[in-house]
Design a protein around this motif. Structure first.
Motif, short mmCIF file in Angstrom:
data_model
loop_
_atom_site.label_atom_id
_atom_site.label_comp_id
_atom_site.label_asym_id
_atom_site.label_seq_id
_atom_site.Cartn_x
_atom_site.Cartn_y
_atom_site.Cartn_z
N LEU A 45 0.81 -1.21 0.00
CA LEU A 45 0.00 0.00 0.00
C LEU A 45 0.85 1.26 0.00
CD1 LEU A 45 -2.98 -0.63 2.47
CD2 LEU A 45 -3.12 -0.07 0.04
N GLU A 46 2.12 1.12 0.32
CA GLU A 46 3.03 2.26 0.46
C GLU A 46 2.52 3.21 1.55
OE1 GLU A 46 5.85 2.41 -0.54
OE2 GLU A 46 6.11 1.49 -2.51
N VAL A 47 2.26 2.60 2.72
CA VAL A 47 1.93 3.40 3.90
C VAL A 47 2.81 2.92 5.04
CG1 VAL A 47 -0.46 3.72 3.16
CG2 VAL A 47 0.10 1.82 4.69
N LYS A 48 2.90 3.72 6.07
CA LYS A 48 3.57 3.28 7.28
C LYS A 48 2.62 2.36 8.03
CE LYS A 48 6.13 7.63 7.68
NZ LYS A 48 6.35 8.85 8.50
N ARG A 84 -3.68 0.09 -4.26
CA ARG A 84 -2.75 1.20 -4.50
C ARG A 84 -2.86 1.72 -5.92
NH1 ARG A 84 2.27 -1.51 -4.61
NH2 ARG A 84 1.97 -1.56 -6.86
N GLU A 85 -2.94 0.81 -6.88
CA GLU A 85 -3.00 1.23 -8.28
C GLU A 85 -4.37 1.79 -8.66
OE1 GLU A 85 -0.27 1.59 -10.14
OE2 GLU A 85 0.61 1.02 -8.20
N LEU A 86 -5.43 1.27 -8.05
CA LEU A 86 -6.75 1.87 -8.26
C LEU A 86 -6.74 3.32 -7.78
CD1 LEU A 86 -9.14 -1.00 -7.10
CD2 LEU A 86 -8.96 -0.06 -9.41
N LEU A 87 -6.14 3.54 -6.63
CA LEU A 87 -6.05 4.90 -6.09
C LEU A 87 -5.17 5.78 -6.97
CD1 LEU A 87 -5.67 4.01 -2.30
CD2 LEU A 87 -7.66 5.10 -3.37
N GLY A 98 3.81 6.87 2.00
CA GLY A 98 3.22 7.39 3.23
C GLY A 98 1.73 7.68 3.14
N GLY A 99 1.01 6.94 2.28
CA GLY A 99 -0.42 7.12 2.18
C GLY A 99 -0.84 8.33 1.36
N GLN A 100 0.04 8.80 0.49
CA GLN A 100 -0.32 9.92 -0.37
C GLN A 100 0.48 9.83 -1.68
OE1 GLN A 100 0.67 13.61 1.58
NE2 GLN A 100 2.47 12.73 2.55
N PHE A 101 0.04 10.60 -2.65
CA PHE A 101 0.72 10.62 -3.94
C PHE A 101 1.49 11.92 -4.12
CE2 PHE A 101 -2.81 7.66 -4.73
CZ PHE A 101 -2.08 6.58 -5.20
#
Length: 727
Positions: free
Chosen positions: A99-102, A145-148, A167-170
């Protein structure tokens, strides 16, 4: 505000080891169809069970089942139950990676049965939670992640390749502003559409979370006393229930009446159902319910009056079915130096901290909804049992709580069925919590085992042949499964785990005998791994002694030149190095070594022991484990330490004896466990050998008993072949 709601569900099958509880139907079809072929094909079937498990696990790919994304954050719904093993933490790391989040950005919640997970995913046993869900969870997280990313690109009017997730953002190439996942979801118009294929997964070299130590996600709640267990479940207006127990195994309720129970203080209702073999009391407090149950007028009939000596006489290795056949054992045993030995392990309890407990609320009416809060390893099994008791058409919502230990005992949840019966009878929520005495005496147990091994070794220290006979009770097969089916199959899948010596043996013949015991037996941590490894690794030590070889060198000399052979070699050498095997032990001490392979995890242990006042004292355990790939080193080491402690308790103390159809021990005064003072220094080294994570919850318990027994022999010259170890 929008939440992520894809418009279809995709599922995939992931073949992993899975311990199936309801295997009776499948096995029955197998037996009816191929009874004669089993004799010839049974060894291959057993090998398949040991290497691959007993069937596929259904793992959901749909991100909507796993995650909920809102402006306030991401909630991760976990289908696996937490019972102290840290599975919520390990799965959160896997999810956070893709997800590329902490990890701390995830709110981790236990999924209930309304979440949509298949019954084949929502269970915790068999050491397969991480290895079964590793890929599908990564795929679900990466797809989300890719849908977002695609939606963020649409909202920003930039190519998706210009967006970097972290970190939960692009982050937008060439710009300073960012767009959070929550804002992406809030700005979404219309439905989400899943791609036909999961998104591409990250390369291992790019991992930031997987493979790193991480604090447990439940640490804060446990420290502050906020974690909720089955015993903690509460709703407004609830009452308390207690249930009558048979005085011996298999006894049925032939007659019952309220007696003096109805007149006891606080009693709300007495519930008796002879057809269901059930009698219980509902009261305004737990103590009053328990006291009132003692006043019921009950008449029990049937059951067993078996005693310990009869069980020991029944569980004797000998005639049975062949589960492994290689080479000419008869000829091999006529060569070299021949030895023979017998080993046995006793009936033991799970002794988990939290006894069985559940809260049930049954709505009125034939088809009234049922809501249950309980500590269970297998929610589907609980729901099936409640449906059998109250009607299959009822809707059930089950909330799994955290478990105060399980070790296989909570694969079902008898207390939940009892609470549901009492709630249905009273029209109020009812909580049933077993006493320690009930939990110890009215449970099912690790079956006793008996092993006879004969072997021969050459003058160069090579194993020439081994003939092995083993006997034990059922572990996986349910009581409802017909005996003729069990007898035709000839082995219990749980009983063959850990059964085979991991060495290159030209002639190897193994005969298994399953016994239908008059006492209830079943799942216990590792199933057959602990008792079986105790026997085969103790015998490996005896072969080494007969060959006049160092026990470590003997094992290394006889390992096969295979991938698993190399993995066992690595853990043996590392455990020996950590223990200082090739240096003299401290005065008055000696070392013993053992190894094993289970659920594709290789482990080896060196025990350092002394004898104090006639009692075995373990000072140090050096452990090396190769679980394939490690998700959380800290969590993996804690799992290994827990296995060693439980294994030592069983090695040094635990034994149940049966008298007049019931185990004699009713509490920890007569069923002692390993104490903190007795707990040794435990050193754990983790070795990795691939990109697939395997099990950590159970495999490490296997070699514990043999390592200690082998150390005792090295110190005293006395070969102890029966658990618990007694000099």
């Amino acid at each position: 505000m929008s939440t992520l709601k894809p418009n279809k569900v995709l599922r995939k099958k992931v073949t992993r080891r899975r311990v199936l509880i309801g295997l009776g139907t499948t096995a029955g079809v197998l037996v009816v169809g191929v009874p004669l072929a089993l004799n010839a094909g049974r060894p291959a079937l057993v090998e398949y069970v040991v290497e691959n498990g007993t069937g596929p696990q259904e793992a959901p790919f749909n991100p909507d089942l796993w995650f909920e994304v809102t402006a306030s954050g991401i909630t991760f719904y976990v289908p696996k139950m937490e019972m102290g093993q840290g599975i919520h933490t390990a799965l959160a790391q896997i999810a956070a990676e893709e997800l590329e989040v902490k990890p701390e950005q995830l709110t981790v919640k236990q999924a209930d049965t309304a979440r949509g997970y298949a019954g084949g995913t929502m269970f915790t046993f068999g050491s397969n939670s991480v290895n079964a869900l590793y890929t599908p969870l990564r795929e679900a997280a990466a797809t989300l992640r890719e849908l977002l990313r695609e939606e963020a690109a649409r909202q920003l009017g930039v190519p998706a390749k210009n967006l970097t997730a972290a970190g939960g953002q692009f982050f937008i190439a060439g710009r300073r502003d960012t767009l959070s996942y929550g804002k992406v979801v809030a700005g979404k118009q219309g439905e989400w559409t899943l791609p036909d294929k999961p998104a591409r997964l990250k390369a291992r070299k790019d991992f930031k979370r997987i493979g790193k130590a991480m604090p447990r996600v439940d640490f804060r709640d446990k420290v502050l006393g906020l974690s909720s267990y089955g015993y903690d479940a509460r709703v407004d207006g609830m009452l308390y229930g207690a249930v009558a127990r048979p005085p011996r195994y298999g006894a049925t309720l032939a007659g019952a009446s309220a007696g003096a129970a109805s007149a006891q203080p606080g009693v709300v209702k007495v519930v008796i159902d002879l057809k269901a073999n059930f009698a219980g009391v509902v009261a305004d407090s737990r103590t009053r319910a328990r006291n009132a149950v003692k006043k019921l007028d009950l008449r029990w009939e049937g059951g067993t009056n078996v005693n310990q000596a009869e069980i020991e006489a029944q569980v004797r290795a000998g005639a049975g079915v062949v589960v492994r056949r290689r080479g000419n054992v008869g000829a091999a045993l006529k060569q070299g130096t021949r030895i023979e030995a017998e080993y046995s392990t006793p009936l033991v309890a799970h002794a988990h901290l939290e006894p069985l407990a559940a809260l049930a609320q049954v709505a009125p009416g034939k088809n009234g909804k049922i809501e249950v809060w309980t500590a269970t390893q297998y929610p589907q099994k609980v729901m099936d049992d409640i449906h059998a008791a109250l009607g299959k058409d009822r809707e059930i919502l089950l909330h799994p709580t955290q478990l105060g230990g399980g070790f296989g005992r909570k694969a079902g949840q008898t207390a939940a069925v009892e609470a549901a019966r009492l709630s249905a009878a009273t029209g109020t929520p009812v909580h049933v919590g077993w006493t320690r005495e009930e939990d110890l005496q009215q449970a099912f147990f690790r079956p006793p085992s008996h092993h006879i091994l004969r072997g021969s070794v050459s003058s160069s220290g090579r194993i020439l042949g081994v003939e092995q006979f083993t006997a034990s009770g059922d572990i996986i097969w349910p009581a409802s499964m017909p005996e003729f089916v069990k007898d035709t199959i000839g082995f219990d899948p749980g009983g063959v785990l850990g059964l085979f010596m991991p060495y290159d043996i030209p002639a190897y013949h193994v005969t298994n005998r399953r016994e239908a015991l008059p006492v209830p037996t079943g799942f216990w941590r590792g199933l057959g791994v602990f008792p079986n490894t105790f026997a085969v690794e103790s015998f490996a030590d005896e072969l080494a002694h007969a060959a006049k070889m160092d026990p470590l060198e003997f094992r290394l000399n006889n390992l096969p030149d295979t991938e698993n052979g190399q993995r066992l070699r690595a853990v043996l050498e590392q455990a020996a190095k950590r223990a200082g095997w090739r240096t003299p032990p401290p005065a008055g001490r000696a070392r013993g070594i053992a190894c094993g392979l289970d659920v594709n995890t290789a482990s080896a242990q060196v025990a350092e022991v002394s004898v104090e006042n006639g009692q075995v004292r373990v000072h140090r355990m050096s452990v090396a484990v190769d679980p394939g790939m490690v998700i959380n080193p800290q969590g993996a080491k804690m799992q290994a330490e827990g296995s060693v402690v439980m294994g030592l308790s069983s090695t040094l103390h635990e034994v149940l004896t049966v008298k007049d159809g019931m185990v004699e021990s009713a509490n920890f005064d007569t069923y002692p466990l390993l104490t903190l003072r007795e707990t040794p220094q435990i050193d754990v080294d983790l070795l990795e050998s691939g990109d697939t994570p395997y099990g950590m919850g159970e495999p490490i318990i296997g070699p514990v008993g043999a390592a200690v027994a082998n150390a005792v022999f090295a110190l005293t010259g006395k070969r102890l072949r029966e658990l618990p170890l007694r000099l």
